[in-house]
Design a protein around this motif. Sequence first.
Motif, PDB file in Angstrom:
ATOM      1  N   GLN A  93       0.833  -1.203   0.000  1.00  0.00           N
ATOM      2  CA  GLN A  93       0.000   0.000   0.000  1.00  0.00           C
ATOM      3  C   GLN A  93       0.870   1.256   0.000  1.00  0.00           C
ATOM      4  O   GLN A  93       0.594   2.209  -0.735  1.00  0.00           O
ATOM      5  CB  GLN A  93      -0.943   0.000   1.203  1.00  0.00           C
ATOM      6  CG  GLN A  93      -2.045  -1.026   1.109  1.00  0.00           C
ATOM      7  CD  GLN A  93      -2.879  -1.118   2.367  1.00  0.00           C
ATOM      8  OE1 GLN A  93      -2.434  -0.794   3.463  1.00  0.00           O
ATOM      9  NE2 GLN A  93      -4.119  -1.577   2.216  1.00  0.00           N
ATOM     10  N   ILE A  94       1.925   1.266   0.803  1.00  0.00           N
ATOM     11  CA  ILE A  94       2.841   2.410   0.813  1.00  0.00           C
ATOM     12  C   ILE A  94       3.517   2.545  -0.547  1.00  0.00           C
ATOM     13  O   ILE A  94       3.642   3.653  -1.075  1.00  0.00           O
ATOM     14  CB  ILE A  94       3.880   2.284   1.949  1.00  0.00           C
ATOM     15  CG1 ILE A  94       3.206   2.374   3.316  1.00  0.00           C
ATOM     16  CG2 ILE A  94       4.956   3.367   1.814  1.00  0.00           C
ATOM     17  CD1 ILE A  94       4.113   2.052   4.487  1.00  0.00           C
ATOM     18  N   ALA A  95       3.946   1.429  -1.119  1.00  0.00           N
ATOM     19  CA  ALA A  95       4.588   1.463  -2.439  1.00  0.00           C
ATOM     20  C   ALA A  95       3.636   2.045  -3.486  1.00  0.00           C
ATOM     21  O   ALA A  95       4.048   2.845  -4.338  1.00  0.00           O
ATOM     22  CB  ALA A  95       5.054   0.074  -2.847  1.00  0.00           C
ATOM     23  N   ALA A  96       2.361   1.674  -3.422  1.00  0.00           N
ATOM     24  CA  ALA A  96       1.372   2.216  -4.357  1.00  0.00           C
ATOM     25  C   ALA A  96       1.237   3.724  -4.163  1.00  0.00           C
ATOM     26  O   ALA A  96       1.179   4.488  -5.137  1.00  0.00           O
ATOM     27  CB  ALA A  96       0.026   1.529  -4.171  1.00  0.00           C
ATOM     28  N   TYR A  97       1.205   4.172  -2.908  1.00  0.00           N
ATOM     29  CA  TYR A  97       1.098   5.613  -2.643  1.00  0.00           C
ATOM     30  C   TYR A  97       2.349   6.355  -3.110  1.00  0.00           C
ATOM     31  O   TYR A  97       2.257   7.427  -3.709  1.00  0.00           O
ATOM     32  CB  TYR A  97       0.848   5.866  -1.151  1.00  0.00           C
ATOM     33  CG  TYR A  97       0.848   7.337  -0.824  1.00  0.00           C
ATOM     34  CD1 TYR A  97      -0.150   8.175  -1.328  1.00  0.00           C
ATOM     35  CD2 TYR A  97       1.850   7.896  -0.044  1.00  0.00           C
ATOM     36  CE1 TYR A  97      -0.143   9.535  -1.051  1.00  0.00           C
ATOM     37  CE2 TYR A  97       1.860   9.248   0.237  1.00  0.00           C
ATOM     38  CZ  TYR A  97       0.865  10.062  -0.274  1.00  0.00           C
ATOM     39  OH  TYR A  97       0.881  11.404  -0.004  1.00  0.00           O
ATOM     40  N   VAL A  98       3.515   5.788  -2.863  1.00  0.00           N
ATOM     41  CA  VAL A  98       4.771   6.424  -3.292  1.00  0.00           C
ATOM     42  C   VAL A  98       4.798   6.553  -4.818  1.00  0.00           C
ATOM     43  O   VAL A  98       5.183   7.602  -5.352  1.00  0.00           O
ATOM     44  CB  VAL A  98       5.986   5.623  -2.766  1.00  0.00           C
ATOM     45  CG1 VAL A  98       7.270   6.034  -3.457  1.00  0.00           C
ATOM     46  CG2 VAL A  98       6.122   5.809  -1.260  1.00  0.00           C
ATOM     47  N   ARG A  99       4.369   5.527  -5.515  1.00  0.00           N
ATOM     48  CA  ARG A  99       4.306   5.618  -6.982  1.00  0.00           C
ATOM     49  C   ARG A  99       3.267   6.651  -7.406  1.00  0.00           C
ATOM     50  O   ARG A  99       3.443   7.346  -8.396  1.00  0.00           O
ATOM     51  CB  ARG A  99       4.023   4.250  -7.590  1.00  0.00           C
ATOM     52  CG  ARG A  99       5.258   3.345  -7.535  1.00  0.00           C
ATOM     53  CD  ARG A  99       5.032   1.982  -8.131  1.00  0.00           C
ATOM     54  NE  ARG A  99       4.372   1.957  -9.418  1.00  0.00           N
ATOM     55  CZ  ARG A  99       4.993   2.111 -10.600  1.00  0.00           C
ATOM     56  NH1 ARG A  99       6.292   2.319 -10.638  1.00  0.00           N
ATOM     57  NH2 ARG A  99       4.306   2.045 -11.722  1.00  0.00           N
ATOM     58  N   CYS A 100       2.202   6.779  -6.639  1.00  0.00           N
ATOM     59  CA  CYS A 100       1.182   7.790  -6.909  1.00  0.00           C
ATOM     60  C   CYS A 100       1.786   9.193  -6.782  1.00  0.00           C
ATOM     61  O   CYS A 100       1.523  10.064  -7.606  1.00  0.00           O
ATOM     62  CB  CYS A 100       0.038   7.604  -5.919  1.00  0.00           C
ATOM     63  SG  CYS A 100      -1.286   8.792  -6.020  1.00  0.00           S
ATOM     64  N   LEU A 101       2.617   9.396  -5.766  1.00  0.00           N
ATOM     65  CA  LEU A 101       3.278  10.695  -5.585  1.00  0.00           C
ATOM     66  C   LEU A 101       4.123  11.056  -6.796  1.00  0.00           C
ATOM     67  O   LEU A 101       4.188  12.219  -7.201  1.00  0.00           O
ATOM     68  CB  LEU A 101       4.189  10.666  -4.348  1.00  0.00           C
ATOM     69  CG  LEU A 101       3.528  10.716  -2.991  1.00  0.00           C
ATOM     70  CD1 LEU A 101       4.567  10.503  -1.892  1.00  0.00           C
ATOM     71  CD2 LEU A 101       2.801  12.032  -2.791  1.00  0.00           C
ATOM     72  N   GLY A 102       4.779  10.057  -7.368  1.00  0.00           N
ATOM     73  CA  GLY A 102       5.634  10.285  -8.525  1.00  0.00           C
ATOM     74  C   GLY A 102       4.880  10.294  -9.848  1.00  0.00           C
ATOM     75  O   GLY A 102       5.489  10.371 -10.904  1.00  0.00           O
ATOM     76  N   GLY A 103       3.552  10.181  -9.793  1.00  0.00           N
ATOM     77  CA  GLY A 103       2.755  10.177 -11.007  1.00  0.00           C
ATOM     78  C   GLY A 103       2.846   8.875 -11.781  1.00  0.00           C
ATOM     79  O   GLY A 103       2.562   8.835 -12.971  1.00  0.00           O
ATOM     80  N   LEU A 104       3.236   7.792 -11.115  1.00  0.00           N
ATOM     81  CA  LEU A 104       3.443   6.509 -11.786  1.00  0.00           C
ATOM     82  C   LEU A 104       2.275   5.545 -11.638  1.00  0.00           C
ATOM     83  O   LEU A 104       2.228   4.533 -12.321  1.00  0.00           O
ATOM     84  CB  LEU A 104       4.717   5.851 -11.254  1.00  0.00           C
ATOM     85  CG  LEU A 104       5.992   6.676 -11.437  1.00  0.00           C
ATOM     86  CD1 LEU A 104       7.147   6.025 -10.700  1.00  0.00           C
ATOM     87  CD2 LEU A 104       6.305   6.847 -12.900  1.00  0.00           C
ATOM     88  N   ALA A 105       1.347   5.842 -10.748  1.00  0.00           N
ATOM     89  CA  ALA A 105       0.185   4.966 -10.572  1.00  0.00           C
ATOM     90  C   ALA A 105      -0.892   5.358 -11.577  1.00  0.00           C
ATOM     91  O   ALA A 105      -0.914   6.487 -12.061  1.00  0.00           O
ATOM     92  CB  ALA A 105      -0.344   5.101  -9.139  1.00  0.00           C
TER      93      ALA A 105
END
Length: 143
Positions: A93-105
């Motif tokens: 879940q944290i990894a998904a959020y971190v990728r979301c921050l970078g515009g990768l999700a």
Amino acid sequence: MSDLHPGGGPTPAASKNGYEESAYAISEGQKLYTTMNCVGCHFHGGGGIGPPLMDNEWIYGSDPQQIFASIVEGRPNGMPSFRGKITDYQVWQIAAYVRCLGGLAPSGTAPGRGDELQGPKPPNSGPAQTPQNSSLPKSAERP
């Protein structure tokens, strides 16, 4: 041979983080990001003591498995290991959020509600922003 691949190189068996498809999982990742004090080093994605998570320079790679490994194993010079402190699904879940921050999700992970209870758009749903240089206003300059 190690499963860790610094520099963003592809992992041998890359698989998708299914949590990135869920707005709920991403919001839970955001809560965990704050609760586990990731904001203490990475701030809210812009970097500080730790590297920024909102740019295109990923030291250990932006692949979900590489982010997972960084969280679980830790990294030299400051990133602590969270092995045994949180469950695997919480790390994802944290990894998904971190990728979301970078515009990768995926941008379609916003809740499907259309009423007044819908919250703000997720961080990855807006257009790409270009930082603007600023200078101090005349009133703030020292005489």
